[in-house]
Design an enzyme around this catalytic site. Sequence first.
Site, PDB file in Angstrom:
ATOM      1  N   HIS A 186       0.813  -1.223   0.000  1.00  0.00           N
ATOM      2  CA  HIS A 186       0.000   0.000   0.000  1.00  0.00           C
ATOM      3  C   HIS A 186       0.847   1.275   0.000  1.00  0.00           C
ATOM      4  O   HIS A 186       0.360   2.340   0.372  1.00  0.00           O
ATOM      5  CB  HIS A 186      -0.946  -0.003   1.204  1.00  0.00           C
ATOM      6  CG  HIS A 186      -2.060  -0.981   1.054  1.00  0.00           C
ATOM      7  ND1 HIS A 186      -1.875  -2.347   1.105  1.00  0.00           N
ATOM      8  CD2 HIS A 186      -3.386  -0.801   0.827  1.00  0.00           C
ATOM      9  CE1 HIS A 186      -3.031  -2.952   0.927  1.00  0.00           C
ATOM     10  NE2 HIS A 186      -3.964  -2.040   0.757  1.00  0.00           N
ATOM     11  N   ASP A 202      -3.932  -3.640  11.764  1.00  0.00           N
ATOM     12  CA  ASP A 202      -4.303  -3.088  10.460  1.00  0.00           C
ATOM     13  C   ASP A 202      -4.646  -4.273   9.569  1.00  0.00           C
ATOM     14  O   ASP A 202      -3.766  -5.010   9.132  1.00  0.00           O
ATOM     15  CB  ASP A 202      -3.134  -2.287   9.879  1.00  0.00           C
ATOM     16  CG  ASP A 202      -3.439  -1.694   8.510  1.00  0.00           C
ATOM     17  OD1 ASP A 202      -4.596  -1.788   8.064  1.00  0.00           O
ATOM     18  OD2 ASP A 202      -2.509  -1.136   7.885  1.00  0.00           O
ATOM     19  N   MET A 203      -5.923  -4.484   9.329  1.00  0.00           N
ATOM     20  CA  MET A 203      -6.325  -5.703   8.626  1.00  0.00           C
ATOM     21  C   MET A 203      -7.524  -5.465   7.723  1.00  0.00           C
ATOM     22  O   MET A 203      -8.392  -4.630   7.993  1.00  0.00           O
ATOM     23  CB  MET A 203      -6.684  -6.800   9.628  1.00  0.00           C
ATOM     24  CG  MET A 203      -7.759  -6.410  10.624  1.00  0.00           C
ATOM     25  SD  MET A 203      -8.324  -7.778  11.654  1.00  0.00           S
ATOM     26  CE  MET A 203      -9.498  -8.534  10.528  1.00  0.00           C
ATOM     27  N   TRP A 209     -17.708 -17.354   7.424  1.00  0.00           N
ATOM     28  CA  TRP A 209     -18.979 -16.610   7.541  1.00  0.00           C
ATOM     29  C   TRP A 209     -18.902 -15.488   8.565  1.00  0.00           C
ATOM     30  O   TRP A 209     -19.591 -14.485   8.448  1.00  0.00           O
ATOM     31  CB  TRP A 209     -20.124 -17.568   7.898  1.00  0.00           C
ATOM     32  CG  TRP A 209     -19.876 -18.421   9.114  1.00  0.00           C
ATOM     33  CD1 TRP A 209     -20.152 -18.121  10.407  1.00  0.00           C
ATOM     34  CD2 TRP A 209     -19.260 -19.705   9.122  1.00  0.00           C
ATOM     35  NE1 TRP A 209     -19.764 -19.138  11.243  1.00  0.00           N
ATOM     36  CE2 TRP A 209     -19.212 -20.134  10.477  1.00  0.00           C
ATOM     37  CE3 TRP A 209     -18.751 -20.557   8.139  1.00  0.00           C
ATOM     38  CZ2 TRP A 209     -18.681 -21.367  10.864  1.00  0.00           C
ATOM     39  CZ3 TRP A 209     -18.231 -21.786   8.514  1.00  0.00           C
ATOM     40  CH2 TRP A 209     -18.187 -22.177   9.867  1.00  0.00           C
ATOM     41  N   LYS A 210     -18.006 -15.628   9.569  1.00  0.00           N
ATOM     42  CA  LYS A 210     -17.885 -14.571  10.575  1.00  0.00           C
ATOM     43  C   LYS A 210     -17.255 -13.315   9.985  1.00  0.00           C
ATOM     44  O   LYS A 210     -17.717 -12.193  10.227  1.00  0.00           O
ATOM     45  CB  LYS A 210     -17.067 -15.082  11.765  1.00  0.00           C
ATOM     46  CG  LYS A 210     -17.728 -16.228  12.518  1.00  0.00           C
ATOM     47  CD  LYS A 210     -16.884 -16.715  13.677  1.00  0.00           C
ATOM     48  CE  LYS A 210     -17.548 -17.879  14.389  1.00  0.00           C
ATOM     49  NZ  LYS A 210     -16.747 -18.378  15.532  1.00  0.00           N
ATOM     50  N   GLY A 266       1.497  -5.061  15.180  1.00  0.00           N
ATOM     51  CA  GLY A 266       2.342  -3.872  15.104  1.00  0.00           C
ATOM     52  C   GLY A 266       3.700  -4.029  15.747  1.00  0.00           C
ATOM     53  O   GLY A 266       4.516  -3.096  15.708  1.00  0.00           O
TER      54      GLY A 266
END
Length: 337
Positions: A47, A176-177, A228-229, A306
């Site tokens: 990113h 951060d996901m 599904w969660k 992190g």
Amino acid sequence: MNDILIPFEELAKALENILLKRGFTAKRAQRCAHLFAKADLDGVRSHGANRFLLFLDFIKKGLVDPAKEPIALSQLAMFERWDGQSGVGNLNADFAMNRAINLSREYGISCVTLQNTNHWMRGGNFGWQAVEEGCIGICFTNTIPNMPAWGGSEPKIGNNPLVIAIPRANGPVVLDMAFTQFAYGKLSIAKAKGEQMPYEAGFDTDGNLTKDPGAVIDNLLGLPIGLWKGSGLSMVLDLLAAVLSGGNASFEVGKSGHESAVSQVFLCFDPKKLELTDWIETKSDALIEDLKSSATFMDKSVRYPGENTLATRNVNLKTGVPISEKLWAELQNELDS
């Protein structure tokens, strides 16, 4: 695709000079370039500069307006809504988190939302922005549909990244996901290298799980984390972002065919104002100490979110930021054009 090491300031300056040729003011070019380069500095290469040329293409297509800044839609004490005016995504997010930090200084807690903004690139930047000011920061964004609802065979929901950042003297905790098993930026890097992913990354056209990043990218069928969660939680974050900002949900973002005009939410908590400082450090340290004492199945150590960022940052400041040789050449061409 070989890597070369570029000094951080040189990388940031190169990006800044390119932006100056794209209609940015000096101040905004410097900040935008710093945010891109900081992603690479901290080891989040998917990113950082790897997204820069796509970002320039969005400017060229008129999807990102370098001159536009957020305008206030509603300011009600600790809650504010802003229109990003299709401006620069990372600058809009930087602005929104700064507003959230300042409001938390006054009220203890705050919520700032953005509609009609653009991709914020590395979301973790804004978690670090909060903890560097001694605040707890939470932020999330919706995206273009790039993940199926559980049981679905087409992309209906976004991978809607979530950032949670907690200040700590011995090293902030910064999660951060995205809600796909792998962010699409990581998939793109693996595809360019001709590599498979280490775990199943999504579905092919027949609904089979696959490690092939190209198949996942082509179909926009990323595998939801937690199955599904993860699908359910991502949908709820999308709904919250749209409701709180008054902006687009992922299905509306997808109608344009581009990831633009997304919605974002920024929450901030000031531990001093909320009188949490007596125990925030001891609680954090005790939890992490217990975590680090965990037995493991292999000769590895357990890490908290992190943990490696500061170490990676310090190494890259000393030795240089890894950038692919091909990408660096392309950036030089942008400078010379």
